[in-house]
Write an enzyme that holds these catalytic residues in place. Sequence first.
Site, PDB file in Angstrom:
ATOM      1  N   SER A 248       0.805  -1.336  -0.202  1.00 41.80           N
ATOM      2  CA  SER A 248      -0.086   0.069   0.026  1.00 41.80           C
ATOM      3  C   SER A 248       0.749   1.143   0.159  1.00 41.80           C
ATOM      4  CB  SER A 248      -1.097   0.060   1.029  1.00 41.80           C
ATOM      5  OG  SER A 248      -0.006   0.037   2.314  1.00 41.80           O
ATOM      6  N   ASP A 295       3.216 -11.263   4.080  1.00 40.66           N
ATOM      7  CA  ASP A 295       4.351 -10.763   5.263  1.00 40.66           C
ATOM      8  C   ASP A 295       3.861  -9.592   5.847  1.00 40.66           C
ATOM      9  OD1 ASP A 295       6.616 -10.486   6.917  1.00 40.66           O
ATOM     10  OD2 ASP A 295       7.928  -9.888   5.371  1.00 40.66           O
ATOM     11  N   CYS A 335       4.459 -11.614  12.905  1.00 40.58           N
ATOM     12  CA  CYS A 335       5.406 -10.800  13.566  1.00 40.58           C
ATOM     13  C   CYS A 335       4.654 -10.078  14.876  1.00 40.58           C
ATOM     14  CB  CYS A 335       6.401  -9.831  12.850  1.00 40.58           C
ATOM     15  SG  CYS A 335       5.509  -8.331  11.873  1.00 40.58           S
TER      16      CYS A 335
HETATM   17  N1  SAH Z   1       7.916  -8.572   3.073  1.00 41.55           N
HETATM   18  C1  SAH Z   1       8.802  -7.505   3.305  1.00 41.55           C
HETATM   19  C2  SAH Z   1       8.676  -6.697   4.535  1.00 41.55           C
HETATM   20  C3  SAH Z   1       7.034  -6.331   4.732  1.00 41.55           C
HETATM   21  S1  SAH Z   1       6.705  -4.819   5.940  1.00 41.55           S
HETATM   22  C4  SAH Z   1      10.360  -7.800   3.174  1.00 41.55           C
HETATM   23  O1  SAH Z   1      10.742  -9.069   3.084  1.00 41.55           O
HETATM   24  O2  SAH Z   1      11.143  -6.894   3.219  1.00 41.55           O
HETATM   25  C5  SAH Z   1       5.194  -4.967   5.717  1.00 41.55           C
HETATM   26  C6  SAH Z   1       4.689  -3.860   4.697  1.00 41.55           C
HETATM   27  O3  SAH Z   1       3.313  -3.915   4.719  1.00 41.55           O
HETATM   28  C7  SAH Z   1       5.045  -2.434   4.554  1.00 41.55           C
HETATM   29  O4  SAH Z   1       5.753  -2.170   3.397  1.00 41.55           O
HETATM   30  C8  SAH Z   1       3.652  -1.765   4.743  1.00 41.55           C
HETATM   31  O5  SAH Z   1       3.598  -0.594   3.725  1.00 41.55           O
HETATM   32  C9  SAH Z   1       2.872  -2.817   4.093  1.00 41.55           C
HETATM   33  N2  SAH Z   1       1.157  -2.710   4.476  1.00 41.55           N
HETATM   34  C10 SAH Z   1       0.860  -2.435   5.607  1.00 41.55           C
HETATM   35  N3  SAH Z   1      -0.628  -2.678   5.530  1.00 41.55           N
HETATM   36  C11 SAH Z   1      -0.823  -2.894   4.191  1.00 41.55           C
HETATM   37  C12 SAH Z   1      -1.982  -3.474   3.496  1.00 41.55           C
HETATM   38  N4  SAH Z   1      -3.168  -3.358   4.112  1.00 41.55           N
HETATM   39  N5  SAH Z   1      -1.919  -3.670   2.197  1.00 41.55           N
HETATM   40  C13 SAH Z   1      -0.735  -3.517   1.558  1.00 41.55           C
HETATM   41  N6  SAH Z   1       0.334  -3.384   2.198  1.00 41.55           N
HETATM   42  C14 SAH Z   1       0.242  -2.958   3.575  1.00 41.55           C
END
Ligand code: SAH
Length: 391
Positions: A248, A295, A335
């Site tokens: 997002s 994730d 997490c």
């Molecule tokens: N998988 C990544 C880390 C994810 S961190 C890695 O390995 O580096 C979590 C991410 O989820 C963030 O970038 C945040 O912007 C996104 N996020 C949080 N809520 C969301 C939603 N409802 N839809 C899409 N993205 C979201």
Amino acid sequence: MHEVRLRAGHEARVRSGHLWIFSNELQQVPPLPPGSLVRVLTAAGDSVGIGLYNPHSLICVRLLGIDGDVTTLGLDFFVERLSRALQLRQQLCRGEAMYRLVHGEADLLPGLVVDRYGEYLALQTLSVGMDQRLPTIVEALRMVLPEVQGIVEKNLSRLRELEQLPQQQRVLYGHIPERFVLEEFGLRIEIRLLEGQKTGAYLDQRYHRLLTGRLATGLRVLDCFTYHGGFALHAAAQGAGEVLGIDSSGSALEVARRNAELNALQHVRFHEADVFSFLREQVASGAQWDMVILDPPAFAKSRRHVPSAKQGYSELNRLALLLLPPGGFLVTSSCSHHVFEAVFLELIFTEAARLGRRLRMLYRGTQPPDHPILLSMPETQYLKFFIFQVL
Ligand code: SAH
């Protein structure tokens, strides 16, 4: 040194190695300045150790180790603790440019987190006691790691509010380039320490990204919550057929696209969307993927959020399962410390059973060893990670 005394019957947890003392466990919460060093005594008057005190926090004392182990909190203390932390990482993370150098309580440095990005360090102080000692910590870090060119304080954690500490980001030493490139298992990754979430990258999932990538060869992969492209890039680098990363955050996706370019990766695209809505649309349109990666950020930041967090995890995993054909892979993680592994597994099993899908577990993981877990402190364990295959 000032002393604080535990109420009768409250010493067992501390004696077993837990490093936190809650304010309601003390006979009195004396009005000492926040950040003071105090000795903690049992009701009977025996010492259980010394720690950093904050009368305004629910976690009133954070012990600095076992009794007798620490008596002062000067440069020598930090140099000794940091050297030990570094030695472990130099062995475990050999050849890696990025790792967690200090993982708070688990390195007997409660409230301090330090991540290493090549010649640069990003740190967080999550308690008043550590925060006040930042100048000494910086000096000790420079002594232990003379090659370090810059140290930035990324104190943007919500946990600081519990200690009445402000959110702030400052360069504490040297110079931090706006952007630089480091390798994660052969992939070139752009690091922007002066922007971005967390201390820069999600280092705790790096081995899982490598493993997941290896499984992705030839597959069509949907990477949900991709951030800077982490899992998606590893999948693409290992020859996945088609990869789509969803997040997002438009600014996170900008870095993800840049990372794809840096590694000349074709077949990987990124799309800005809310994952929940996107997955619902995919299901409604009858889309299928060979691998879906989930994730998400921590849904349960505290115990009272557990019920809604469980609903969120259930929905995400159900939607992902609906996109997977037999043989497909569900790569899923949480997490949230407060959602325990057994609870997380149970909800995935429930969703799978409801959909008539049978899953076999290929991999079950937690934090990597540079994010150690104290057995005596369940709070230090937070990451759950699984790879399932639909039978
Ligand atoms: N998988 C990544 C880390 C994810 S961190 C890695 O390995 O580096 C979590 C991410 O989820 C963030 O970038 C945040 O912007 C996104 N996020 C949080 N809520 C969301 C939603 N409802 N839809 C899409 N993205 C979201």
